[in-house]
Design a protein around this motif. Structure first.
Motif, PDB file in Angstrom:
ATOM      1  N   ILE A 166      66.372  43.564  57.213  1.00 40.09           N
ATOM      2  CA  ILE A 166      65.264  42.965  56.523  1.00 40.09           C
ATOM      3  C   ILE A 166      65.749  41.944  55.264  1.00 40.09           C
ATOM      4  O   ILE A 166      65.946  42.620  54.323  1.00 40.09           O
ATOM      5  CB  ILE A 166      64.063  43.816  56.141  1.00 40.09           C
TER       6      ILE A 166
ATOM      7  N   GLY B 162      65.657  49.447  54.602  1.00 41.48           N
ATOM      8  CA  GLY B 162      65.614  48.043  54.941  1.00 41.48           C
ATOM      9  C   GLY B 162      66.900  47.173  55.155  1.00 41.48           C
ATOM     10  O   GLY B 162      66.926  46.291  56.004  1.00 41.48           O
TER      11      GLY B 162
ATOM     12  N   THR C  83      56.070  45.935  56.283  1.00 38.64           N
ATOM     13  CA  THR C  83      57.374  46.200  57.081  1.00 38.64           C
ATOM     14  C   THR C  83      56.885  46.610  58.491  1.00 38.64           C
ATOM     15  O   THR C  83      57.349  46.186  59.653  1.00 38.64           O
ATOM     16  CB  THR C  83      57.993  47.606  56.634  1.00 38.64           C
TER      17      THR C  83
END
Ligand code: ASP
Ligand code: MG
Length: 406
Positions: free
Chosen positions: A102, A97, A156
């Motif tokens: 993110i 991530g 996600t």
């Protein structure tokens, strides 16, 4: 040809054999000329196992470290899938991530995505690579690893589909789509061919495990073309659409449940300000009960909450540290609280359907604590020691078949 986001859940990557099957699916679409972003969950029970390790040392593992720990499951499966695809002659790159950018808030264990920097993914896609993303994780503004709440890989996937403007987001799981009742609880439940965003949202918020509620929320907000299907079959799955036309959803079309919740009652509850101030305090501390009410009984003020174990733990931590500004004499806890949601339009206590529900509850001597009527659902709060059995009986009794097969 287009940009496809595919997400594979824990069972789909739960064994070497299954990872191979996933790789074949991915490879086929890549070879057909699509750009592929693959979001992956941790293998099988590995997230549970990691959590159990932490609890071997303490009942109260530090949230920050728990997130560092449990985010590793997705890194493993992502790297493995990438290795397999590579060995099949495809160019791939797996990323955490953090690596794909993110960014989340700082709420460990249940963080919310704030933004995604899509540049890196785009770069890799432009080089012709398949991008394999570790689901369920991001980093906060201080670059500390966070996770998105159990089941968060769906989020996600849908969030990536939104920023990349994917042509389709395919959620691969161990069942063939969304059902009138979780098919693991009743093999006679029926699969929806199509479901609206609103319906998916209703079902996931009220306990359907097939999709993470936040993912359903994002899908609806950004109109993401979405399909939920099985990794193990060629069934078309459930296609999520804007509106269901020509379908009669007036009767019951689905049943969902939240179980293992706790009812908490604070006796002689006093806040320095108003009850609103108290609600605001809870919010600021990230404690979110499912229901909360304030009432004065025999001149003694009470607050009653129905709350998940996760939020109960959090609340108790805050109470122990005296971080919440209110007083009470004592509190009592009652386990085995289940909220069953009957989905359908126009369900009220006067209807025949409610009568049938009631006869099941009475026969089984289920202890009902409350009923909540809304325009698209009826909620039953009860103390039930066998909630799975109860919903199966309700599913059969109410004979849900409201155009589900359409
Ligand atoms: N591995 C995480 C979990 O078990 C996230 C996910 O599977 O979506 O909750
Ligand atoms: Mg899931």
């Amino acid at each position: 040809m287009g940009l496809i986001v595919q997400k594979f859940g824990g069972t789909s990557v739960g064994s070497i054999e299954n990872i191979l099957k996933v790789a074949e699916r991915v490879a086929e679409k890549k070879r057909n000329g699509n750009e592929m972003v693959i979001v992956i969950s941790a293998m099988g029970d590995s997230t549970d196992n990691l959590i159990n390790y932490a609890y071997k040392f303490t009942n109260n593992p530090v949230s920050r470290e728990l997130d560092v720990l449990i985010s590793t499951g997705e890194q493993q499966s992502g790297a493995l899938l990438s290795i397999v695809l590579n060995s099949m002659g495809l160019e791939t790159v797996s990323m955490t991530g953090h690596q794909i950018g993110i960014i989340t808030d700082a709420n460990f264990k249940n963080a919310k995505i704030l933004k995604i920097n899509e540049v890196k993914i785009r770069d890799e896609l432009n080089k012709g690579k398949i991008v394999v993303v570790a689901g369920f994780q991001g980093v906060n503004l201080f670059e500390e690893i966070t996770t998105l709440g159990r089941g968060g890989s769906d989020t996600t996937a849908v969030a990536l589909a939104a920023v990349l403007k994917a042509d389709i987001c395919e959620i691969y799981t161990d069942v063939e789509g969304v059902y009138s009742l979780d098919p693991n609880l009743d093999d006679k439940s029926q699969k929806f061919k199509t479901l609206s965003y609103d319906e998916l949202l209703d079902l996931s918020f009220s306990g359907a495990k097939v999709m993470h509620p936040r993912a359903a929320e994002l899908a609806r907000k950004f109109n993401i073309p979405l399909v939920i299907r099985s990794s193990f079959s060629e069934d078309d799955g459930t296609i999520i659409v804007k509106n269901i036309e020509g379908l009669d959803r007036e009767k019951v079309y689905a049943i969902t449940l939240h179980k293992d919740e706790v009812r908490l009652i604070f006796n002689n509850f006093k806040v320095p300000g108003t009850f609103n101030d108290f609600l605001n305090e809870l919010r600021k501390h990230g404690v979110a009960p499912d229901t909360i009410s304030y009432e004065v009984l025999n001149e003694v003020p009470h607050v009653t909450m129905i709350i998940t174990r996760h939020h109960l733990e959090l609340l108790k931590k805050k109470l122990a540290k005296k971080e919440l500004n209110f007083e009470y004499n004592d509190f009592s806890e009652e386990d085995n609280i289940t909220t069953i949601t009957i989905h359908g339009i126009g369900l009220t206590i006067e209807t025949e359907i409610f009568n049938e529900i009631l006869s099941v509850l009475s026969e089984r001597q289920e202890k009902v604590l409350g009923i909540n009527k809304e325009s698209r659902k009826l909620e039953l709060v009860l103390i039930s020691s066998k909630p799975d059995e109860l919903v199966k009986i309700l599913n059969r009794k109410l004979n849900l078949d409201n155009g589900l097969k359409n």
